[in-house]
Scaffold this motif. Structure first.
Motif, PDB file in Angstrom:
ATOM      1  N   PRO A  43     -13.694  15.404   3.002  1.00  0.00           N
ATOM      2  CA  PRO A  43     -13.993  14.294   2.926  1.00  0.00           C
ATOM      3  C   PRO A  43     -13.190  13.923   1.483  1.00  0.00           C
ATOM      4  N   LEU A  44     -12.456  12.661   1.250  1.00  0.00           N
ATOM      5  CA  LEU A  44     -12.128  12.486  -0.269  1.00  0.00           C
ATOM      6  C   LEU A  44     -12.927  12.166  -1.666  1.00  0.00           C
ATOM      7  N   SER A  45     -12.636  12.368  -2.370  1.00  0.00           N
ATOM      8  CA  SER A  45     -13.330  12.462  -3.761  1.00  0.00           C
ATOM      9  C   SER A  45     -14.189  10.885  -4.020  1.00  0.00           C
ATOM     10  N   PRO A  46     -14.567  10.914  -4.640  1.00  0.00           N
ATOM     11  CA  PRO A  46     -15.616   9.043  -4.692  1.00  0.00           C
ATOM     12  C   PRO A  46     -13.790   8.614  -5.442  1.00  0.00           C
ATOM     13  N   ALA A  47     -13.565   9.104  -6.839  1.00  0.00           N
ATOM     14  CA  ALA A  47     -12.245   9.141  -7.292  1.00  0.00           C
ATOM     15  C   ALA A  47     -11.356   8.522  -6.676  1.00  0.00           C
ATOM     16  N   VAL A  48     -11.362   9.647  -5.354  1.00  0.00           N
ATOM     17  CA  VAL A  48      -9.878   9.487  -5.164  1.00  0.00           C
ATOM     18  C   VAL A  48     -10.161   7.895  -4.493  1.00  0.00           C
ATOM     19  N   ILE A  49     -10.790   7.938  -3.315  1.00  0.00           N
ATOM     20  CA  ILE A  49     -10.798   6.692  -2.538  1.00  0.00           C
ATOM     21  C   ILE A  49     -11.559   5.266  -2.890  1.00  0.00           C
ATOM     22  N   ALA A  50     -12.211   5.806  -4.183  1.00  0.00           N
ATOM     23  CA  ALA A  50     -11.575   4.498  -5.437  1.00  0.00           C
ATOM     24  C   ALA A  50     -10.414   4.324  -5.868  1.00  0.00           C
ATOM     25  N   GLU A  51      -9.302   4.511  -5.949  1.00  0.00           N
ATOM     26  CA  GLU A  51      -7.996   4.928  -6.595  1.00  0.00           C
ATOM     27  C   GLU A  51      -8.031   3.974  -4.919  1.00  0.00           C
ATOM     28  N   LEU A  52      -8.020   4.336  -3.672  1.00  0.00           N
ATOM     29  CA  LEU A  52      -6.956   3.891  -2.993  1.00  0.00           C
ATOM     30  C   LEU A  52      -7.433   2.820  -2.562  1.00  0.00           C
ATOM     31  N   ARG A  53      -8.885   2.428  -2.105  1.00  0.00           N
ATOM     32  CA  ARG A  53      -9.116   1.263  -1.584  1.00  0.00           C
ATOM     33  C   ARG A  53      -8.825   0.501  -2.967  1.00  0.00           C
ATOM     34  N   GLU A  54      -8.324   0.036  -4.062  1.00  0.00           N
ATOM     35  CA  GLU A  54      -8.156  -0.599  -5.321  1.00  0.00           C
ATOM     36  C   GLU A  54      -6.313  -0.682  -4.786  1.00  0.00           C
ATOM     37  N   ARG A  55      -5.834   0.437  -4.889  1.00  0.00           N
ATOM     38  CA  ARG A  55      -3.993   0.426  -4.406  1.00  0.00           C
ATOM     39  C   ARG A  55      -4.083  -0.397  -3.477  1.00  0.00           C
ATOM     40  N   PHE A  56      -4.843  -0.029  -1.921  1.00  0.00           N
ATOM     41  CA  PHE A  56      -4.414  -1.524  -1.096  1.00  0.00           C
ATOM     42  C   PHE A  56      -5.608  -2.601  -1.355  1.00  0.00           C
ATOM     43  N   HIS A  57      -5.943  -2.597  -2.240  1.00  0.00           N
ATOM     44  CA  HIS A  57      -6.211  -4.092  -2.298  1.00  0.00           C
ATOM     45  C   HIS A  57      -7.634  -4.523  -1.343  1.00  0.00           C
ATOM     46  N   LEU A  58      -8.677  -3.059  -0.741  1.00  0.00           N
ATOM     47  CA  LEU A  58      -9.460  -3.151   0.365  1.00  0.00           C
ATOM     48  C   LEU A  58     -10.933  -3.740  -0.449  1.00  0.00           C
ATOM     49  N   ASN A  59     -10.743  -4.141  -1.735  1.00  0.00           N
ATOM     50  CA  ASN A  59     -11.512  -3.755  -2.045  1.00  0.00           C
ATOM     51  C   ASN A  59     -12.049  -5.889  -2.474  1.00  0.00           C
ATOM     52  N   ASP A  60     -10.753  -6.033  -1.805  1.00  0.00           N
ATOM     53  CA  ASP A  60     -10.258  -7.407  -2.382  1.00  0.00           C
ATOM     54  C   ASP A  60     -10.855  -8.629  -0.735  1.00  0.00           C
ATOM     55  N   PRO A  61     -11.077 -10.043  -0.735  1.00  0.00           N
ATOM     56  CA  PRO A  61     -11.700 -10.904   0.671  1.00  0.00           C
ATOM     57  C   PRO A  61     -10.444 -10.741   1.236  1.00  0.00           C
ATOM     58  N   LEU A  62     -10.714 -10.530   2.341  1.00  0.00           N
ATOM     59  CA  LEU A  62      -9.760 -11.536   3.321  1.00  0.00           C
ATOM     60  C   LEU A  62      -8.632 -12.349   3.423  1.00  0.00           C
ATOM     61  N   TYR A  63      -8.917 -13.183   2.157  1.00  0.00           N
ATOM     62  CA  TYR A  63      -7.903 -14.101   2.106  1.00  0.00           C
ATOM     63  C   TYR A  63      -6.975 -13.762   1.058  1.00  0.00           C
ATOM     64  N   VAL A  64      -7.515 -12.594  -0.180  1.00  0.00           N
ATOM     65  CA  VAL A  64      -6.755 -12.176  -1.446  1.00  0.00           C
ATOM     66  C   VAL A  64      -5.300 -11.207  -0.846  1.00  0.00           C
ATOM     67  N   GLN A  65      -6.603 -10.823  -0.013  1.00  0.00           N
ATOM     68  CA  GLN A  65      -5.599  -9.033   0.846  1.00  0.00           C
ATOM     69  C   GLN A  65      -4.348  -9.744   2.244  1.00  0.00           C
ATOM     70  N   TYR A  66      -5.155 -11.144   2.107  1.00  0.00           N
ATOM     71  CA  TYR A  66      -3.468 -11.675   3.302  1.00  0.00           C
ATOM     72  C   TYR A  66      -2.311 -12.375   2.251  1.00  0.00           C
ATOM     73  N   TRP A  67      -2.836 -12.626   1.194  1.00  0.00           N
ATOM     74  CA  TRP A  67      -1.472 -13.366   0.099  1.00  0.00           C
ATOM     75  C   TRP A  67      -0.812 -11.897   0.293  1.00  0.00           C
ATOM     76  N   GLU A  68      -1.274 -11.300  -0.574  1.00  0.00           N
ATOM     77  CA  GLU A  68      -0.821 -10.107  -0.834  1.00  0.00           C
ATOM     78  C   GLU A  68       0.809  -9.095   0.143  1.00  0.00           C
ATOM     79  N   TYR A  69      -0.078  -9.750   1.573  1.00  0.00           N
ATOM     80  CA  TYR A  69       1.184  -8.861   2.038  1.00  0.00           C
ATOM     81  C   TYR A  69       1.595 -10.529   2.684  1.00  0.00           C
ATOM     82  N   VAL A  70       1.722 -11.703   2.419  1.00  0.00           N
ATOM     83  CA  VAL A  70       2.466 -12.774   2.953  1.00  0.00           C
ATOM     84  C   VAL A  70       3.255 -12.170   1.537  1.00  0.00           C
ATOM     85  N   LYS A  71       3.667 -12.061   0.222  1.00  0.00           N
ATOM     86  CA  LYS A  71       4.020 -11.851  -0.389  1.00  0.00           C
ATOM     87  C   LYS A  71       5.906 -10.523  -0.704  1.00  0.00           C
ATOM     88  N   GLY A  72       4.811 -10.030   0.231  1.00  0.00           N
ATOM     89  CA  GLY A  72       5.447  -8.873   0.636  1.00  0.00           C
ATOM     90  C   GLY A  72       6.489  -9.309   1.501  1.00  0.00           C
TER      91      GLY A  72
END
Length: 307
Positions: A43-72
Motif C-alpha cells: 500500500p502507498l503511504s497516505p502522503a503519496v496517495i494525497a499527492e497523486l489524488r491532487e495531481r490528477f484532480h481526483l478530489n474535484d467534482p466531475l465537471y471540474v475534472q472534465y474541464w481540466e481534461y478538455v483544456k488539455g
C-alpha cells in the motif's frame, strides 16, 4: 458536396465532446480507488496517495475534472495515466497493431463476403445459395469468443497452420485473428449482397437491359451490381470505423497488444484518461468513415446529391 462535408466535419466537434463526457462520467462512476490499486500488495503511504489524488484532480467534482481534461484536449494533450505515461504514447504504441488487424479483417470481409453474396444472389435457390445461407446463419449465431478459441484449437494447435498468439510472425500473425474478427461481418456482407442483388435482378431496368440483348455478365456487372453495392458499402464503411476502434475479445484471446486490449486493461485499472482518449478516437473513426460512405453514395448512384 464541399459544403456538406464541411458541415459534417463541424458537427464532429460536439459529437466528440459529448461522447468523451459520457465516457468520462462512466469511468468517474466506477467503484474503487485507482490510486490505492497502484501500490498492489504494498500500500502507498497516505502522503503519496494525497499527492497523486491532487495531481490528477481526483478530489474535484466531475465537471471540474472534465474541464481540466478538455483544456488539455484542445492543446493536443490527451493526458497521462496514473503511472505518468502520456496517453498519446499509448495510442501510438497500440494503434498500429489494431490497424493491421482491422485491414486484414476488412480484406476477408469484403472479398469473401462479396464473392459469396454475388454468387448466391445470381444462383438463387441453388445448392451454393443454401450453403451460404446456412453457413452465415451458423457463423452469426456463434459468439466471437467461442469462434476465437475454436480457431486457435483447430487451426493453431491441431493443424498448426497459424500462430495462435502474439505478433512475432509479422503479418502472418494477423491472418487467423483477422479471419475470426471478420467472421460475423463477413456473414452479414454475404447475406446483404445476396439479398440486394437478387432484388435488383427483378427490377424493370434489368429486364430492359436483357431485352436489348446485353450479355448476362454485362447486365450483372455494369447495371445490377453497382446499385446492389450501396447498402453493402454502408455496412462495410460503418464496420471499418468499428474495427479500427479495436476488438477487445479478439485482441485479448490472441494476445495482440492493440487498442482493444488496452481499453480492457485500462477499465480494469480505472485509467480514466486512457479509456476516454481511446474511446474518443474510436468515435472519430466511426464518424469519419460514415462520412466517407456518404460521399461514396454519390459515386455509386449519380441520383444522390447533397445540397
Amino acid at each position: 458536396m464541399g459544403r456538406y462535408v464541411a458541415r459534417r466535419l463541424l458537427l464532429t466537434i460536439p459529437v466528440l465532446l459529448g461522447a468523451s463526457f459520457l465516457i468520462f462520467a462512466m469511468v468517474y462512476a466506477l467503484p474503487g480507488d485507482p490510486i490505492r490499486a497502484l501500490g498492489g500488495d504494498r500500500p502507498l503511504s497516505p502522503a503519496v496517495i494525497a499527492e497523486l489524488r491532487e495531481r490528477f484532480h481526483l478530489n474535484d467534482p466531475l465537471y471540474v475534472q472534465y474541464w481540466e481534461y478538455v483544456k488539455g484536449l484542445f492543446q493536443g494533450d490527451l493526458g497521462t495515466d496514473f503511472r505518468g505515461r502520456p496517453v498519446l504514447d499509448t495510442i501510438e504504441r497500440t494503434l498500429p497493431v489494431t490497424v493491421k488487424l482491422a485491414l486484414v479483417a476488412i480484406v476477408f470481409e469484403a472479398v469473401i463476403g462479396l464473392v459469396a453474396g454475388v454468387l448466391a444472389g445470381i444462383r438463387r435457390n441453388s445448392f451454393f445459395d443454401n450453403l451460404v445461407l446456412v453457413s452465415t446463419t451458423l457463423v452469426v449465431s456463434i459468439p466471437i469468443l467461442v469462434l476465437a478459441f475454436f480457431a486457435q484449437l483447430l487451426f493453431g494447435l491441431r493443424l498448426q497452420w497459424f500462430p495462435i498468439a502474439g505478433t512475432n510472425e509479422g503479418l502472418y500473425s494477423y491472418l487467423l485473428p483477422g479471419l475470426v474478427l471478420a467472421s460475423g461481418s463477413l456473414a452479414y456482407v454475404a447475406r446483404l449482397t445476396r439479398t440486394s442483388l437478387a432484388e435488383n435482378l427483378r427490377a424493370d431496368y434489368v429486364r430492359t437491359a436483357r431485352a436489348k440483348g446485353l450479355p448476362n455478365r454485362t447486365v450483372i456487372v455494369r447495371h445490377t451490381l453497382r446499385n446492389s453495392l450501396i447498402p453493402v458499402v454502408t455496412y462495410i464503411g460503418a464496420d471499418i470505423g468499428t474495427l479500427l476502434g479495436g476488438a477487445i475479445v479478439t485482441e485479448t484471446v490472441f494476445n495482440l497488444p492493440g487498442i482493444g486490449r488496452e481499453v480492457f486493461n485500462s477499465i480494469r485499472s480505472q485509467e480514466g484518461a486512457v479509456v476516454v482518449g481511446i474511446v474518443t478516437l474510436m468515435v472519430f473513426f466511426f464518424i469519419f468513415f460514415n462520412l466517407v460512405v456518404d460521399v461514396l453514395y454519390a459515386v455509386l448512384d449519380p441520383r444522390i446529391r447533397y445540397d
